[in-house]
Design a protein around this motif. Structure first.
Motif, PDB file in Angstrom:
ATOM      1  N   GLY A   1     -98.032  39.839  11.945  1.00 23.93           N
ATOM      2  CA  GLY A   1     -97.839  41.116  11.270  1.00 23.93           C
ATOM      3  C   GLY A   1     -97.717  42.282  12.230  1.00 23.93           C
ATOM      4  N   ILE A   2     -97.126  42.042  13.404  1.00 24.87           N
ATOM      5  CA  ILE A   2     -96.944  43.092  14.407  1.00 24.87           C
ATOM      6  C   ILE A   2     -95.484  43.119  14.843  1.00 24.87           C
ATOM      7  CG2 ILE A   2     -99.324  42.929  15.233  1.00 24.87           C
ATOM      8  CD1 ILE A   2     -98.325  41.231  17.549  1.00 24.87           C
ATOM      9  N   ARG A   3     -95.137  44.071  15.704  1.00 26.38           N
ATOM     10  CA  ARG A   3     -93.776  44.162  16.212  1.00 26.38           C
ATOM     11  C   ARG A   3     -93.626  43.334  17.484  1.00 26.38           C
ATOM     12  NH1 ARG A   3     -92.718  50.155  17.399  1.00 26.38           N
ATOM     13  NH2 ARG A   3     -94.807  49.879  18.268  1.00 26.38           N
ATOM     14  N   PRO A   4     -92.438  42.795  17.756  1.00 24.14           N
ATOM     15  CA  PRO A   4     -92.222  42.111  19.026  1.00 24.14           C
ATOM     16  C   PRO A   4     -92.576  42.982  20.232  1.00 24.14           C
ATOM     17  CG  PRO A   4     -90.418  41.630  17.531  1.00 24.14           C
ATOM     18  CD  PRO A   4     -91.273  42.692  16.862  1.00 24.14           C
ATOM     19  N   ALA A   5     -92.339  44.294  20.095  1.00 23.50           N
ATOM     20  CA  ALA A   5     -92.665  45.202  21.206  1.00 23.50           C
ATOM     21  C   ALA A   5     -94.152  45.165  21.537  1.00 23.50           C
ATOM     22  CB  ALA A   5     -92.235  46.623  20.850  1.00 23.50           C
ATOM     23  N   THR A   6     -94.990  44.940  20.522  1.00 23.69           N
ATOM     24  CA  THR A   6     -96.431  44.860  20.758  1.00 23.69           C
ATOM     25  C   THR A   6     -96.764  43.634  21.596  1.00 23.69           C
ATOM     26  OG1 THR A   6     -96.891  46.001  18.679  1.00 23.69           O
ATOM     27  CG2 THR A   6     -98.692  44.725  19.645  1.00 23.69           C
ATOM     28  N   LEU A   7     -96.128  42.506  21.289  1.00 22.83           N
ATOM     29  CA  LEU A   7     -96.344  41.295  22.091  1.00 22.83           C
ATOM     30  C   LEU A   7     -95.882  41.509  23.530  1.00 22.83           C
ATOM     31  CD1 LEU A   7     -95.344  38.465  19.595  1.00 22.83           C
ATOM     32  CD2 LEU A   7     -97.580  38.742  20.701  1.00 22.83           C
ATOM     33  N   ARG A   8     -94.768  42.222  23.698  1.00 20.80           N
ATOM     34  CA  ARG A   8     -94.302  42.502  25.061  1.00 20.80           C
ATOM     35  C   ARG A   8     -95.286  43.403  25.793  1.00 20.80           C
ATOM     36  NH1 ARG A   8     -89.121  42.366  22.405  1.00 20.80           N
ATOM     37  NH2 ARG A   8     -89.192  44.605  21.952  1.00 20.80           N
ATOM     38  N   LYS A   9     -95.887  44.353  25.065  1.00 22.66           N
ATOM     39  CA  LYS A   9     -96.893  45.226  25.672  1.00 22.66           C
ATOM     40  C   LYS A   9     -98.110  44.413  26.104  1.00 22.66           C
ATOM     41  CE  LYS A   9     -99.666  49.360  24.683  1.00 22.66           C
ATOM     42  NZ  LYS A   9     -99.985  50.407  23.672  1.00 22.66           N
ATOM     43  N   TRP A  10     -98.536  43.486  25.269  1.00 25.14           N
ATOM     44  CA  TRP A  10     -99.667  42.629  25.625  1.00 25.14           C
ATOM     45  C   TRP A  10     -99.328  41.758  26.835  1.00 25.14           C
ATOM     46  CZ3 TRP A  10    -101.079  40.557  20.045  1.00 25.14           C
ATOM     47  CH2 TRP A  10    -101.567  41.639  19.285  1.00 25.14           C
ATOM     48  N   GLU A  11     -98.076  41.315  26.891  1.00 29.60           N
ATOM     49  CA  GLU A  11     -97.646  40.512  28.042  1.00 29.60           C
ATOM     50  C   GLU A  11     -97.710  41.335  29.321  1.00 29.60           C
ATOM     51  OE1 GLU A  11     -93.676  38.134  29.667  1.00 29.60           O
ATOM     52  OE2 GLU A  11     -93.762  38.848  27.573  1.00 29.60           O
ATOM     53  N   ASN A  12     -97.243  42.589  29.258  1.00 27.16           N
ATOM     54  CA  ASN A  12     -97.280  43.469  30.434  1.00 27.16           C
ATOM     55  C   ASN A  12     -98.710  43.706  30.899  1.00 27.16           C
ATOM     56  OD1 ASN A  12     -94.492  43.726  30.443  1.00 27.16           O
ATOM     57  ND2 ASN A  12     -94.495  45.598  29.198  1.00 27.16           N
ATOM     58  N   ALA A  13     -99.665  43.678  29.934  1.00 26.07           N
ATOM     59  CA  ALA A  13    -101.068  43.873  30.279  1.00 26.07           C
ATOM     60  C   ALA A  13    -101.739  42.577  30.715  1.00 26.07           C
ATOM     61  CB  ALA A  13    -101.821  44.458  29.079  1.00 26.07           C
ATOM     62  N   GLY A  14    -100.982  41.468  30.719  1.00 24.12           N
ATOM     63  CA  GLY A  14    -101.532  40.198  31.149  1.00 24.12           C
ATOM     64  C   GLY A  14    -102.366  39.480  30.104  1.00 24.12           C
ATOM     65  N   LEU A  15    -102.273  39.920  28.848  1.00 23.26           N
ATOM     66  CA  LEU A  15    -103.093  39.333  27.794  1.00 23.26           C
ATOM     67  C   LEU A  15    -102.476  38.079  27.196  1.00 23.26           C
ATOM     68  CD1 LEU A  15    -104.210  42.603  25.978  1.00 23.26           C
ATOM     69  CD2 LEU A  15    -105.376  41.353  27.792  1.00 23.26           C
ATOM     70  N   VAL A  16    -101.162  37.996  27.224  1.00 22.53           N
ATOM     71  CA  VAL A  16    -100.455  36.768  26.845  1.00 22.53           C
ATOM     72  C   VAL A  16     -99.461  36.460  27.961  1.00 22.53           C
ATOM     73  CG1 VAL A  16    -100.732  36.935  24.350  1.00 22.53           C
ATOM     74  CG2 VAL A  16     -98.847  38.132  25.436  1.00 22.53           C
ATOM     75  N   ARG A  17     -99.209  35.167  28.193  1.00 20.36           N
ATOM     76  CA  ARG A  17     -98.380  34.764  29.324  1.00 20.36           C
ATOM     77  C   ARG A  17     -97.353  33.716  28.888  1.00 20.36           C
ATOM     78  NH1 ARG A  17    -103.307  33.883  33.692  1.00 20.36           N
ATOM     79  NH2 ARG A  17    -103.936  36.087  33.864  1.00 20.36           N
ATOM     80  N   PRO A  18     -96.390  34.092  28.062  1.00 15.80           N
ATOM     81  CA  PRO A  18     -95.387  33.114  27.646  1.00 15.80           C
ATOM     82  C   PRO A  18     -94.489  32.720  28.818  1.00 15.80           C
ATOM     83  CG  PRO A  18     -94.737  35.302  26.948  1.00 15.80           C
ATOM     84  CD  PRO A  18     -96.138  35.437  27.501  1.00 15.80           C
TER      85      PRO A  18
END
Length: 243
Positions: free
Chosen positions: A142-159
């Motif tokens: 229930g979030i935007r793809p941009a939010t996942l990219r932001k989390w990735e930039n912060a190192g919280l997810v690592r796809p």
């Protein structure tokens, strides 16, 4: 009873302010914003408050910790407009949000239990059929793809990146991390607060920091619940005196 309070014991802005630890400007702002009923004016143009105004202010300040400034203000404005049912609806919505936050906390605790039961190697060994892409995962959370990219930039997810298409591919461990980040964000935690918790999960070096965060979260939910009870009592006193 309300009419008696309206007419007895005239109070100056400074009287209300001192009694509640506020500035006189704050009291005036609350009146202008509809949180307090409109005050009468003296022949010289000064505001003349009454004990009923003091009850309104007391109710507003009591509602603040449980409902927040915006909702608490909306509740008092509805009451002052004579729309008690709207005030009750706002209160119901706050209670519903508190219940949802409790469910979110339970979901986080459940996720942590799953993490402690499943070795990190199991999560890393997810098959291709257990993988997903950024769009479907964003929809699921229930979030935007941009939010996942932001989390990735912060190192919280690592796809990882698909070698042929360059698309982000989230395996089971990435989905787990994204779910955990999402739940903690809903609990009010900042990305920089979540980062060390995610690192702890990945390193399997112990869950004490996360357990402490969950205890703190539970404590804040309980404090909100009690504050809502206090606010309800003060609002009832104000409603009773308004008649």
């Amino acid at each position: 009873m309300g009419k008696n309070l309206q007419n007895e014991g005239r109070l100056r802005p400074i009287d209300l302010a001192r009694a509640h630890g506020l500035s006189t400007q704050a009291v005036r702002n609350y009146e202008e914003g509809g949180i307090l009923p409109a005050a009468d004016r003296t022949p010289h143009g000064y505001r003349a408050y009454t004990p009923l105004h003091a009850l309104a202010l007391r109710a507003f300040l009591a509602l603040l910790p449980g409902h927040g400034h915006q909702v608490a203000g909306s509740i008092l404005r509805a009451v002052n407009r004579g729309e008690a049912d709207e005030a009750f609806r706002l209160i119901d919505a706050s209670h519903a949000q508190l219940l949802e936050d409790r469910r979110t906390l339970q979901a986080v605790e459940s996720a942590i239990r799953d993490l402690t039961r499943a070795p990190a190697s199991e999560a890393d060994a997810a098959s291709e059929t257990g993988s997903t892409f950024i769009g479907p995962l964003a929809v699921k959370l229930g979030i935007r793809p941009a939010t996942l990219r932001k989390w990735e930039n912060a190192g919280l997810v690592r796809p990882r990146r698909d070698q042929l298409t360059g698309y982000r591919v989230y395996d089971a461990s990435d989905v787990r991390d994204a779910r955990l980040v999402h739940q903690l964000r809903r609990g009010g935690y900042l990305l920089e607060q979540i980062a060390p918790l995610i690192d702890q999960v990945r390193a399997a070096g112990g869950l004490e920091p996360l357990e402490g965060a969950l205890r703190d979260w539970q404590g804040r939910l309980s404090a909100r619940a009690r504050a809502m009870l206090t606010g309800a009592a003060e609002l009832e006193a104000y409603l009773r005196e308004r008649g």
